[in-house]
Design an enzyme around this catalytic site. Structure first.
Site, short mmCIF file in Angstrom:
data_model
loop_
_atom_site.label_atom_id
_atom_site.label_comp_id
_atom_site.label_asym_id
_atom_site.label_seq_id
_atom_site.Cartn_x
_atom_site.Cartn_y
_atom_site.Cartn_z
N GLU A 208 1.04 -1.09 -0.12
CA GLU A 208 -0.14 0.03 0.03
C GLU A 208 0.79 1.33 0.23
O GLU A 208 0.61 1.79 0.33
CB GLU A 208 -0.93 -0.28 1.36
CG GLU A 208 -2.04 -1.41 1.08
CD GLU A 208 -3.03 -1.48 2.17
OE1 GLU A 208 -4.38 -1.78 1.63
OE2 GLU A 208 -2.53 -0.62 2.79
N GLU A 318 -6.41 -7.71 -2.15
CA GLU A 318 -6.83 -7.09 -1.03
C GLU A 318 -8.67 -6.50 -0.90
O GLU A 318 -8.26 -4.95 -1.42
CB GLU A 318 -6.29 -5.91 -0.52
CG GLU A 318 -5.09 -6.55 0.22
CD GLU A 318 -4.47 -6.14 1.46
OE1 GLU A 318 -4.87 -5.32 2.22
OE2 GLU A 318 -3.14 -5.84 2.02
#
Length: 666
Positions: A208, A318
């Site tokens: 991320e 995700e």
């Protein structure tokens, strides 16, 4: 205390139908067990042994510090669910609370002996995954401070700002050194170096990545190019991805996830020559997207379309919907997987598969954030198994369903009027009519927006208060019917809110203590009670650099009185006004372990729009904050007050006054 609850698979649904799309004709891949072949990228698809490779997968973050039993249980359940890929952390920077580490100090790594450390645990996980035919996505660092990550690198170097990880030459080199250490490390259980291990499908540069100081996206694009080129010299046969959440840099778009607010230009990143595929993460509840399913479905479509332009694959890597929130997770998960599958995503990987953990009180890994998935026979698990099989090319029959989007099973409705909403999930047929039965009456439902959702407006008084049964019947175009039944509690509307706990801080901090930070710092002391402004208040001493749009400090209280009665909280923040002219305050609250976020965007205010008050001859910026806590049943008494500055440069106290928790009066 964690109690394991399995979700009912629900009633049998009529006439299961085979999903047919142009992509469903892919042949089922021959088993590669144990793993012996590398997955490749060929244009817009992944391939294995010359055939298209699409997959269902999952994530797990504790595989590099848990016991053999815990690791094996996750992998065994992944295999039982037909999941071909698992994404795990390949880093442990500093010494974790568990005592495990890989890089205890900058540039110093644990020995590669069989001593129990995070590297040995990683070796074990990779070796076991290989035996079970499961491929690994190995992540090299974290954008967030969990397990060290970029913040730890910056701290080691004496820096103060997150994005120094990308800009400081010594930290770029330190990252390269770490990656080289990991990729050239020989697994003590297999004897194979990581960079020659086909079971490690992907080397993922980060988890991320964001670079909020550069709204052009150039900083992260250039860093990704440098690091992906470097990794390619070490790992010529493995796939490489950055591992961002998928934020765009599209001019003129007001949505913060699309307008380069996070410094991530996904479309330029996926086009880099040594990025084989790029990924999508999706947490609509955390991102403040109220129409979770619809927004998420469009997010998936937009990324797949952009990936096709780059002639690269993309993976829904995700995603999660917390069970603590009033969403029908089964509906959303099936819809997102269907959209990803039918539009051509290479894979879909949910967050997070967990299982047995002998170190936990109940022998089950705790559901810290409400995202936990277990191979427990629930309808949720079956949906994920079915789509894992579909992605793998198997002919799977998917059953038609009539999902309630609102209300959700076992939730409470407290409004005088509300819309009931149903989404018929049909394969090969269409809905001819949809009828709701509740409170002894029948209500025809309409899809007035042509978005697939059938709604009807209801009045609580007409239905009746207390627990009610909602039943929907969907008559399909072939004449058959699919039904669903749920229960929801209809409460009398709130007439008023009455205080049940009022803090005056005359006897100290009353249990409020400092918790974590993000791109901000606590001063010392961090939290104290004070009468500096003439009455007892709570005082949080913080440092916001003003460089980022999310600089956060958290206060936590584990023993709020009358917590179970509370449905709302409010407080005032007071900050000295001198020298503060720009920026925004973004306070919110959280429950549980901090993952159940409440009203994250409701109280955002530019400092110029806030009230100024004179206290003792000094001007203060006053922000009155009101937060709806919702249904706290099943949640622990931990409450967080989260103070966030958006491009607000400030070093000093934030006073918290009039902190009150309320019960509903009906």
């Amino acid at each position: 205390m964690i109690t394991l609850c399995t979700r009912s698979p629900g009633p049998m649904l009529a006439l299961p139908l085979l999903l047919t799309t142009t992509l469903a004709a892919l042949p089922a891949l021959a088993a590669d067990k144990p793993v012996s072949s590398f997955v490749k990228q060929e244009g817009g698809q992944l391939t294995l042994n010359g055939k298209p490779f699409r997959f269902g997968g999952t994530n797990n973050y504790y595989m590099h510090y848990k016991s053999n039993e815990a690791i094996d249980d996750v992998l065994d359940n992944a295999a039982a669910m037909g999941l071909k890929v698992i994404r795990i952390w390949g880093f442990m920077d500093g010494i974790d609370a568990s005592g495990f580490t890989i890089q205890p100090e900058l540039g110093k790594y644990v020995p590669t002996s069989k001593a129990k450390n995070a590297l040995e645990r990683l070796d074990y996980t990779v070796s076991q995954a290989k035996k079970k035919g499961i491929r690994v996505v190995l992540v090299m660092t974290n954008n967030w401070p969990n397990f060290g990550g970029m913040p730890q690198y910056v701290k080691w170097a004496g820096g103060s700002q997150h994005d120094e990880f990308y800009t400081r030459p010594e930290l770029r080199q330190a990252y390269k050194d770490y990656v080289k250490f990991i990729l050239t490390h020989k697994n003590q259980y297999t004897g194979v170096p990581y960079n020659k291990e086909p079971a490690i499908m992907t080397i993922q540069l980060t988890n991320e990545a964001r670079a909020q100081t550069d709204k052009s996206g150039d900083l992260l694009v250039n860093w990704t190019r440098e690091m992906s080129d470097y990794v390619r010299t070490l790992a010529p046969k493995q796939l490489i991805s950055l591992g961002s959440e998928g934020f765009f840099c599209r001019k003129g778009n007001q949505d913060w996830t699309y307008n380069c607010n996070e410094g991530v230009d996904w479309e330029r990143i996926i086009a880099l020559p040594n990025i084989n595929y790029e990924v999508i993460h999706m947490y609509t509840d955390q991102w403040g997207k109220k129409d979770a399913e619809q927004w998420g479905s469009q997010w998936i479509k937009d990324h797949i379309a952009a990936a096709k332009v780059a002639n690269k694959p993309t993976v829904l890597e995700e995603y999660g919907i917390s069970t603590t929130l009033p969403y029908n997770r089964d509906l959303i998960y099936e819809r997102w997987n269907r959209v990803a599958y039918e539009n051509g995503a290479a894979g879909s990987m949910f967050w997070i598969l967990t299982g047995k953990d002998p170190e936990s009180k109940d022998g089950i890994y705790p559901d810290y954030d409400g995202y936990r998935i277990m191979n427990d026979g629930s309808r949720t698990t079956q949906i994920l198994k079915d789509y894992a099989a579909k992605f793998s090319g198997q002919a799977v029959q998917l059953s038609d369903k009539a999902y309630f989007a609102k209300p959700v099973n076992n939730w409470k409705v407290s409004d005088a009027e509300f819309d009931a909403s149903v989404y018929p999930m049909l394969y090969g047929t269409t809905a001819k009519s949809v009828t709701l039965q509740v409170g002894g009456k029948s209500y025809p439902m309409q899809d007035s927006d042509n978005d697939g959702y059938y709604t009807v407006h209801l009045k609580s008084a007409d239905i009746g208060y207390g627990q009610q049964q909602f039943k929907v019947d969907v008559v399909k175009s072939d004449g058959s019917t699919v039904s669903e039944t749920i229960k929801a509690e209809i409460n009398k509307p709130v007439l008023a809110y009455e205080p049940v706990t009022v803090y005056d801080f005359s006897q100290g901090t009353a249990g409020w203590v400092k918790e974590g930070t993000w791109q901000a710092d606590w001063k010392n002391p961090a939290v104290e009670a004070t009468k500096e402004l003439g009455k007892p208040m709570l005082k949080a001493n913080v440092i916001w650099s003003g460089k980022n749009d999310w600089e956060e400090v958290k206060l936590r209280n584990m023993r709020v009185l009358n917590f179970r009665k509370s449905v709302r909280m409010s407080f005032d923040t007071l900050i000295p006004a001198e020298g503060i002219f720009t920026g925004e305050l973004r306070p919110y609250a959280a429950l549980g372990d901090g993952w159940v976020k409440l009203d994250t965007d409701k109280n955002n205010k530019a400092v110029g729009d806030l009230e100024r008050v004179n206290i003792g001859g000094k001007m203060f910026i006053k922000h009155h904050v009101e937060i709806n806590m919702g249904d706290v049943a099943g949640r622990g008494p931990d409450v967080f007050i989260c103070l966030v500055g958006n491009k607000l440069k400030y070093d000093g106290p934030i006073y918290i006054d009039n902190l009150t928790f309320y019960a509903a009066k009906r």
